[in-house]
Design a protein around this motif. Structure first.
Motif, PDB file in Angstrom:
ATOM      1  N   HIS A   1      59.343 -20.337  11.650  1.00 60.97           N
ATOM      2  CA  HIS A   1      60.333 -20.795  12.632  1.00 60.97           C
ATOM      3  C   HIS A   1      59.897 -22.117  13.257  1.00 60.97           C
ATOM      4  O   HIS A   1      60.680 -23.055  13.382  1.00 60.97           O
ATOM      5  CB  HIS A   1      60.497 -19.723  13.708  1.00 60.97           C
ATOM      6  CG  HIS A   1      61.490 -20.095  14.765  1.00 60.97           C
ATOM      7  ND1 HIS A   1      62.834 -19.835  14.645  1.00 60.97           N
ATOM      8  CD2 HIS A   1      61.336 -20.740  15.941  1.00 60.97           C
ATOM      9  CE1 HIS A   1      63.465 -20.291  15.704  1.00 60.97           C
ATOM     10  NE2 HIS A   1      62.573 -20.837  16.521  1.00 60.97           N
TER      11      HIS A   1
ATOM     12  N   LEU B   1      54.869 -10.871  11.681  1.00 64.16           N
ATOM     13  CA  LEU B   1      55.425 -11.556  12.864  1.00 64.16           C
ATOM     14  C   LEU B   1      54.863 -12.967  12.980  1.00 64.16           C
ATOM     15  O   LEU B   1      55.581 -13.916  13.296  1.00 64.16           O
ATOM     16  CB  LEU B   1      55.084 -10.744  14.118  1.00 64.16           C
ATOM     17  CG  LEU B   1      55.931 -11.011  15.352  1.00 64.16           C
ATOM     18  CD1 LEU B   1      57.381 -10.663  15.107  1.00 64.16           C
ATOM     19  CD2 LEU B   1      55.390 -10.221  16.537  1.00 64.16           C
TER      20      LEU B   1
ATOM     21  N   MET C   1      55.025  -6.841  21.480  1.00 67.02           N
ATOM     22  CA  MET C   1      54.572  -8.109  20.874  1.00 67.02           C
ATOM     23  C   MET C   1      55.850  -8.842  20.479  1.00 67.02           C
ATOM     24  O   MET C   1      56.410  -8.611  19.403  1.00 67.02           O
ATOM     25  CB  MET C   1      53.694  -7.826  19.658  1.00 67.02           C
ATOM     26  CG  MET C   1      52.445  -7.035  20.017  1.00 67.02           C
ATOM     27  SD  MET C   1      51.389  -6.721  18.600  1.00 67.02           S
ATOM     28  CE  MET C   1      52.363  -5.581  17.671  1.00 67.02           C
ATOM     29  N   LEU C   2      56.313  -9.687  21.375  1.00 66.56           N
ATOM     30  CA  LEU C   2      57.606 -10.336  21.161  1.00 66.56           C
ATOM     31  C   LEU C   2      57.445 -11.657  20.429  1.00 66.56           C
ATOM     32  O   LEU C   2      56.456 -12.366  20.626  1.00 66.56           O
ATOM     33  CB  LEU C   2      58.299 -10.550  22.509  1.00 66.56           C
ATOM     34  CG  LEU C   2      58.644  -9.250  23.247  1.00 66.56           C
ATOM     35  CD1 LEU C   2      59.080  -9.525  24.667  1.00 66.56           C
ATOM     36  CD2 LEU C   2      59.735  -8.485  22.494  1.00 66.56           C
ATOM     37  N   ASP C   3      58.412 -11.960  19.606  1.00 60.38           N
ATOM     38  CA  ASP C   3      58.407 -13.210  18.850  1.00 60.38           C
ATOM     39  C   ASP C   3      59.107 -14.266  19.711  1.00 60.38           C
ATOM     40  O   ASP C   3      60.340 -14.298  19.794  1.00 60.38           O
ATOM     41  CB  ASP C   3      59.158 -12.985  17.535  1.00 60.38           C
ATOM     42  CG  ASP C   3      59.214 -14.244  16.696  1.00 60.38           C
ATOM     43  OD1 ASP C   3      58.705 -15.281  17.165  1.00 60.38           O
ATOM     44  OD2 ASP C   3      59.756 -14.190  15.585  1.00 60.38           O
TER      45      ASP C   3
ATOM     46  N   GLU D   1      63.697 -10.743  19.235  1.00 61.04           N
ATOM     47  CA  GLU D   1      63.121  -9.656  18.434  1.00 61.04           C
ATOM     48  C   GLU D   1      61.609  -9.601  18.585  1.00 61.04           C
ATOM     49  O   GLU D   1      61.003 -10.500  19.172  1.00 61.04           O
ATOM     50  CB  GLU D   1      63.515  -9.784  16.959  1.00 61.04           C
ATOM     51  CG  GLU D   1      63.050 -11.070  16.319  1.00 61.04           C
ATOM     52  CD  GLU D   1      63.521 -11.206  14.880  1.00 61.04           C
ATOM     53  OE1 GLU D   1      64.424 -10.468  14.470  1.00 61.04           O
ATOM     54  OE2 GLU D   1      62.965 -12.058  14.175  1.00 61.04           O
ATOM     55  N   GLY D   2      61.023  -8.568  18.051  1.00 60.93           N
ATOM     56  CA  GLY D   2      59.572  -8.405  18.128  1.00 60.93           C
ATOM     57  C   GLY D   2      59.164  -7.039  17.606  1.00 60.93           C
ATOM     58  O   GLY D   2      59.916  -6.398  16.864  1.00 60.93           O
ATOM     59  N   GLU D   3      57.964  -6.646  17.995  1.00 61.72           N
ATOM     60  CA  GLU D   3      57.455  -5.331  17.601  1.00 61.72           C
ATOM     61  C   GLU D   3      57.013  -4.595  18.860  1.00 61.72           C
ATOM     62  O   GLU D   3      56.603  -5.236  19.836  1.00 61.72           O
ATOM     63  CB  GLU D   3      56.219  -5.470  16.707  1.00 61.72           C
ATOM     64  CG  GLU D   3      56.483  -5.854  15.286  1.00 61.72           C
ATOM     65  CD  GLU D   3      55.169  -6.031  14.520  1.00 61.72           C
ATOM     66  OE1 GLU D   3      54.335  -5.109  14.542  1.00 61.72           O
ATOM     67  OE2 GLU D   3      54.986  -7.114  13.938  1.00 61.72           O
TER      68      GLU D   3
ATOM     69  N   SER E   1      49.869 -11.480  10.351  1.00 66.27           N
ATOM     70  CA  SER E   1      50.885 -10.446  10.439  1.00 66.27           C
ATOM     71  C   SER E   1      52.234 -11.023  10.020  1.00 66.27           C
ATOM     72  O   SER E   1      52.430 -12.242  10.003  1.00 66.27           O
ATOM     73  CB  SER E   1      50.983  -9.920  11.868  1.00 66.27           C
ATOM     74  OG  SER E   1      51.477 -10.939  12.705  1.00 66.27           O
TER      75      SER E   1
ATOM     76  N   ASN F   1      48.338  -8.577  17.181  1.00 71.05           N
ATOM     77  CA  ASN F   1      48.649 -10.006  17.288  1.00 71.05           C
ATOM     78  C   ASN F   1      47.536 -10.838  17.907  1.00 71.05           C
ATOM     79  O   ASN F   1      47.766 -11.973  18.303  1.00 71.05           O
ATOM     80  CB  ASN F   1      49.943 -10.246  18.078  1.00 71.05           C
ATOM     81  CG  ASN F   1      51.129 -10.398  17.159  1.00 71.05           C
ATOM     82  OD1 ASN F   1      51.029 -10.117  15.971  1.00 71.05           O
ATOM     83  ND2 ASN F   1      52.233 -10.856  17.699  1.00 71.05           N
TER      84      ASN F   1
ATOM     85  N   THR G   1      59.551 -17.305  19.388  1.00 72.79           N
ATOM     86  CA  THR G   1      60.090 -18.511  18.750  1.00 72.79           C
ATOM     87  C   THR G   1      61.610 -18.551  18.807  1.00 72.79           C
ATOM     88  O   THR G   1      62.200 -19.594  18.665  1.00 72.79           O
ATOM     89  CB  THR G   1      59.658 -18.585  17.279  1.00 72.79           C
ATOM     90  OG1 THR G   1      60.050 -17.392  16.634  1.00 72.79           O
ATOM     91  CG2 THR G   1      58.161 -18.772  17.161  1.00 72.79           C
TER      92      THR G   1
ATOM     93  N   SER H   1      56.904 -16.438  12.790  1.00 73.86           N
ATOM     94  CA  SER H   1      56.775 -17.377  13.896  1.00 73.86           C
ATOM     95  C   SER H   1      56.406 -18.774  13.386  1.00 73.86           C
ATOM     96  O   SER H   1      56.991 -19.773  13.805  1.00 73.86           O
ATOM     97  CB  SER H   1      55.698 -16.823  14.850  1.00 73.86           C
ATOM     98  OG  SER H   1      55.391 -17.767  15.796  1.00 73.86           O
TER      99      SER H   1
END
Lengths: 184, 475
Positions: free
Chosen positions: A167, A160, B304-306, B319-321, A158, B268, B308, A164
């Motif tokens: 990063h 995201l 679904m959080l990022d 941020e995230g979705e 994805s 995810n 990082t 990730s």
């Protein structure tokens, strides 16, 4: 002539279009395969597989993504098969550093002065020490110039997840470079 | 330049210094021949195994390769001619094709391990996979079943479900009354691509088969676009990006079974979905797709959080979705960002691109959230009451405080405490909304949704309000 036009011509039976499309992408795919396998010989072999698979499936290419994104996705799957089939471990030590032939000095901002102390080849060495999926994302993003979305398509992850990984890769690289400065 | 952009540019600068490692001439030549051979072989019905191609090309000297190239370049009818027997291919290629046929046949009959990435397209079988009867939704009668304490699916009547937890994944087994067996494997930790495919192949090694094909996602999309599923909840048709999923089909004509496998990223989480179905009962095949498309989070918004990038002070992802309802039936994914309100002493999440407006009155402060992409007039808000707010004096003083006509108050039976609905559909104005007050650690706050029907927005502001309130953390 763009890739989509070449593919159309290939489907019409244009020999020269086959050669042009192949020539346009062969080196970059080879570089990617070499970076992934660390072996010049294996990259040569896998390059054949990639083009064979691409040709076999060319009729399914709908042009929703770029041909480059599509063929890199095939290259990635081919590398996955390579590791699975041969039970090989990636030999990062065997990378022929001289092939990279980096030039120039990394110029950085004052807020990140650590990099100023490190030679370019050392930065590359640190990149090569990163986990392979970190390297893949960095290579696709910053060497091949794929967007996050395109990289996610190639890697089958994805957006995201790619963000990730990128990063984490960047954080891991910074950490390695800071440790080097500290040790020095 | 933002720090992130600067770091991106730095990395670009590093990689720009890298010289492209070019393929040696012989590799160019061999891969061009492989490309050419692939184009030729795609005209044949049986997919070939590229591993054998590699062996073949490894054995061909560069001189032979150049010879083949010359033939290819000189033979102007090569592409137009669909009859492989008339193609002036080198003798080695003919031998190789024969070998591929033999080996494939042997592999299929003996049920040797499957290599998913080597499976090609079998057009005839793909057509068979896609040719499914119109689904009778009335006979489906599904019940909503939850699994993993987080997701739900529509389980048809008379089906059973079992769930087992392993170290790194969850197994969900579904069994139907027409001998259908479906297994959903949902991984907890990220697997490498290779490990995921290894897992799928190990699973599939139990299924001997006589035919196999990759199923292009584009053909599934085309099929479902023409004949939609009963509950078309997702923009991408399934709860994952179908374009990025790997889909394969197998059948065993000897025992009359059909198998299909989806390898995809499900909210995810990596997922393998295997359906084992009766070959001669195609209605059950469509049930498999219907169930797959019915998978959804049990509660939404599902975040679904990022993780990082965390906020330095509040230690929450920036941020995230979020997976959210879109109207009554549809499910959508939105980008979200951390919302920090120091005055309210609160953090939460809002959709990226949301505009905020602060309204400070004598006895309350309100923060309104607008999304002009959906509506110019609707909003949701979060606020805090000040001393002197007429909280316990009923709706009239409250409506007066908010500058609203108390006549707009809609009384409802079984009203929630401190919850006030309002609405207006006269004089060209058509809107409704609610205000609800609640207490957190001795302080009184309120939430509000105001929906204006001049630009009806399908209730998304209720959903965004739910996101803001569910995720609110007061500090």
């Amino acid at each position: 002539m763009n890739d989509h036009e070449l593919i159309y011509r290939i489907q019409q039976g244009d020999h020269q279009a086959v050669i042009t499309l192949h020539k346009r992408h062969a080196d970059r795919i080879f570089h990617y395969l070499y970076m992934q396998t660390g072996s010049y010989h294996d990259a040569e072999e896998l390059l054949q597989d990639v083009f064979f698979k691409a040709a076999r499936n060319l009729k399914t290419f709908k042009g929703k993504s770029s041909f480059k994104t599509w063929v890199f996705k095939i290259a990635r799957h081919t590398v996955i098969d390579y590791y699975r089939g041969s039970q090989k471990e990636k030999d990062t030590q065997s990378m022929e550093m001289d092939k990279f032939d980096f030039i120039g000095k990394y110029v950085d901002s004052a807020e990140d002065t650590a990099l100023n102390h490190i030679q370019m080849n050392e930065v590359i060495k640190y990149i090569e020490e990163l986990p392979s999926h970190y390297q893949s994302v960095l290579h696709l993003r910053f060497f091949e110039g794929f967007s996050i979305k395109e990289t996610s398509k190639i890697m089958g992850k994805s957006v995201l997840a790619v963000k990730s990984i990128q990063h984490r890769a960047r954080a891991a690289l910074n950490q390695k470079m800071k440790m080097e400065v500290y040790d020095a | 330049m933002k720090k992130k952009n600067k770091e991106d540019q730095d990395l670009k600068n590093i990689f720009e210094k890298k010289h492209l490692i070019k393929a040696p001439k012989v590799a160019h030549e061999k891969s061009l021949v492989a490309f050419q051979q692939g184009l030729e072989s795609s005209k044949m019905t049986k997919p070939a195994n590229p591993k054998f191609k590699r062996q073949l090309f490894a054995s061909i000297g560069s001189a032979a390769v150049i010879g083949i190239m010359v033939i290819l370049l000189l033979d102007t009818d090569l592409f137009a001619n669909n009859d492989p027997s008339s193609t002036p291919s080198p003798p080695a290629a003919d031998v190789e094709e024969e070998t591929v046929e033999e080996v494939e046949e042997n592999m299929e009959q003996s049920g040797q391990p499957i290599h998913l990435n080597d499976i090609g397209e079998d057009e005839e079988f793909i057509n068979e996979v896609l040719e499914r009867p119109i689904f009778d939704a009335n006979s489906y009668s599904p019940n909503l079943q939850s699994f993993d304490n987080a997701f739900v699916l529509d389980l048809p009547t008379n089906w059973s479900m079992e769930e087992t937890t392993e170290d790194d994944h969850l197994n969900v087994y579904l069994s139907g009354d027409e001998t259908e067996q479906i297994q959903i494997i949902l991984f907890n930790k990220e697997q490498t691509d290779g490990a995921l495919i290894d897992y799928a192949e190990e699973l599939l090694s139990n299924y001997n088969h006589t035919d196999q094909t990759i199923v292009p996602s584009s053909s599934i999309i085309e099929k479902i676009t023409q004949e939609p599923l009963s509950f078309n909840r997702y923009e991408m048709l399934f709860p994952f990006n179908i374009e990025e999923a790997q889909v394969y089909a197998f059948k065993n004509e000897d025992i009359g079974r059909y198998y299909e496998i989806f390898i995809a990223e499900f909210f995810n989480r990596q997922m393998i979905y295997v359906a084992d179905l009766p070959l001669d009962n195609k209605e059950t095949w469509q049930t498999s797709w219907e169930m797959l498309a019915s998978l959804a989070p049990e509660e939404m918004p599902y975040l679904m959080l990022d993780e990082t990038e965390m906020h330095p002070t509040y230690a929450r992802p920036v941020e995230g979705e979020a997976i959210v309802h879109l109207g009554a039936l549809r499910i959508d994914s939105i980008d979200i960002e951390l919302y920090v309100n120091e005055e309210l002493g609160m953090t939460s999440y809002i959709e990226s691109g949301t505009e905020t407006e602060k309204i400070d009155e004598d006895v309350y402060t309100e923060w309104r959230f607008y999304d002009r992409r959906f509506s110019d007039f609707s909003f949701y808000s979060y606020g805090m009451v000040k001393e002197g707010f007429p909280l316990d004096q009923g709706y009239q003083p409250i409506f007066n405080t908010f500058g609203m006509d108390p006549a707009l108050y809609n009384e409802k039976d079984g009203a929630i405490p401190h919850h006030y609905n309002y609405g207006n559909n006269s004089g060209g104005n058509n809107y409704n909304g609610y205000i609800e007050f609640f207490e957190v650690e001795g302080n009184w706050y309120f939430e509000r949704v105001h929906e204006d029907y001049q630009d009806y927005n399908g209730g998304i502001f209720h959903e965004r309000m739910r996101l803001l309130k569910n995720e609110a953390e007061h500090f």
